[in-house]
Enzyme design. Structure first.
Site, short mmCIF file in Angstrom:
data_model
loop_
_atom_site.label_atom_id
_atom_site.label_comp_id
_atom_site.label_asym_id
_atom_site.label_seq_id
_atom_site.Cartn_x
_atom_site.Cartn_y
_atom_site.Cartn_z
N LYS A 9 -12.38 -85.13 -130.08
CA LYS A 9 -10.96 -85.32 -130.44
C LYS A 9 -10.58 -86.80 -130.30
CE LYS A 9 -11.10 -80.93 -130.90
NZ LYS A 9 -10.55 -79.68 -130.45
N THR A 10 -9.31 -87.11 -130.56
CA THR A 10 -8.91 -88.51 -130.70
C THR A 10 -9.04 -89.31 -129.40
OG1 THR A 10 -7.44 -87.74 -132.42
CG2 THR A 10 -7.13 -90.00 -131.69
#
Ligand SMILES: *Cc1c(COP(=O)(O)O)cnc(C)c1O
Length: 388
Positions: free
Chosen positions: A195-196
């Site tokens: 994820k980011t």
């Protein structure tokens, strides 16, 4: 020729200060339930513009907590887009609720007011308690449109937002940041390494509702609370919760990572723009997934839609040829309603948008540590694999 490193579809970016933050956390007084948890929560709440944030052990746990905090249970229905990770649907089942799968727009992969209206029709006569749209790839769903329909059905909107940390949108003339919960009760994030930002495992719920936040905090730790004014050893349990706490070690990493979110976002935007430019000549056989009106994504996934039949190739061949050139790829996602468990529970269901999305989608590498010419390398490999 020097061997070039394999490019996975996504991966974490860990720098020296991230390592130092974790080492400092290991030397501190609290490995878990310490002050770094609240510090990380406050930082996330401020970053996305929500009043409250509640950390949890992973994104799946945040979804489970959200369902419990809303009192979703047996006899209730949750509406979930079929194109998502399993956890979005499974959280309804954890609390005994049933899932009604919404179709998605075939070109964006997102739930739309149209596909939600259709799912609400299929749920007619049952109590729809929650609607869980997913900001697939980082593109923002039409929150005002979905909220109007959910309100009308007496349901609560919960954003499953692990793909969309940093994404913003403009609806009408109102700007929003994903997680500010302007149109929803809660938003859920994950800090899994793809994820980011990454904390290893980790998740966060944001909300503007103080009561919900308190309930989430209690449920995250066994349903325990300390009554005000009681003796110091006293705790009370009103209902059984779980141990879904996020340790200080992970929160320390989260704080260091969050400080880089703007830089990571800028890099993701630049890489996505380069993909857009290099992929344009491959159209219409290869197209980027469509960004809906108003969405200003920080893309988590760089997903392309490929006309495999038109290119006289199978997806399996393309995936294999890309891998041979050191390029990872992934399919986001197999429509959840086609999983054996859900087919056995709800029977065969035809969702043409999800089917059309699934037949064409392929996610290519996108992460901040990629160089510009890594994008060129991926697109060259894709050209080769498709016989351009
Ligand atoms: C990653 C993800 C989850 C689950 O998060 P975990 O932290 O892996 O439990 C849920 N929904 C979506 C859409 C995700 O991408």
């Amino acid at each position: 020729m020097t061997a070039r490193p394999f490019l996975p579809y996504g991966r974490q970016t860990i720098e020296d200060d991230d390592v130092e933050a974790v080492v400092a956390a290991l030397r501190a007084d609290f490995l878990t339930t310490g002050p770094t948890v609240a510090a990380f929560e406050t930082a996330v709440a401020e970053k996305v513009g929500a009043a409250h944030a509640v950390a949890a052990s992973n994104g799946t746990a945040t979804l489970h907590l959200a369902m419990m905090a809303l009192g979703v249970g047996e006899g209730d229905v949750c509406i979930v887009p079929s194109v998502t990770f399993l956890a979005t649907a499974n959280c309804a089942r954890y609390v005994g609720a049933e899932v009604v799968f919404a179709d998605v727009d075939p070109d964006s992969g997102l739930m739309t007011p149209g596909t939600l209206a259709d799912a609400l029709k299929r749920a007619a006569g049952r109590r729809v308690k929650a609607v869980l749209p997913v900001h697939l790839r980082g593109d923002v769903v039409d929150l005002p449109g979905l909220k109007a329909l959910a309100d009308n059905a007496g349901a609560v909107l919960v954003e499953d937002a692990p793909h969309a940390l940093g994404s913003t949108a403009v609806f009408g003339n109102e700007a929003m940041t994903v997680g500010d919960c302007r149109w929803s009760a809660m938003a859920s994030f994950s800090f899994h390494p793809v994820k980011t930002i990454a904390t290893g495992e980790g998740g966060m719920l944001t909300t503007n509702d103080a009561e919900l936040a308190a309930r989430l905090r209690s449920l995250r730790s066994h349903g325990m609370s300390r009554p005000a004014g009681a003796d110091p050893w006293v705790y009370e349990m009103a209902e059984p919760g779980f141990n879904y706490r996020l340790p200080d070690i992970n929160c320390a990493l989260g704080l260091a990572q969050l400080a880089k979110l703007d830089r990571f976002a800028e890099r993701r935007r630049a890489l996505a723009a380069r993909y857009d430019e290099l992929l344009t000549p491959l159209g219409p056989t290869v197209r980027l997934a469509r960004s809906p009106e108003g969405s200003r994504p920080v893309l988590h996934l760089l997903t392309v839609l490929i006309d495999f039949a038109g290119a006289d190739a199978t997806r399996a061949d393309v995936v294999r040829r890309l891998a041979e050139q050191g390029v990872g790829s992934q399919v986001h996602y197999i429509p959840v309603h086609t999983q054996p468990y859900y087919r056995a529970r709800y029977g065969e269901l035809d969702l043409p948008g999800a089917r059309a999305w699934y037949e064409r989608c392929l996610t290519l590498p996108l992460f901040p540590g990629m160089a510009d010419d890594d994008v060129d390398r991926v697109v060259d490999a894709l050209r080769d694999a498709l016989g351009f």
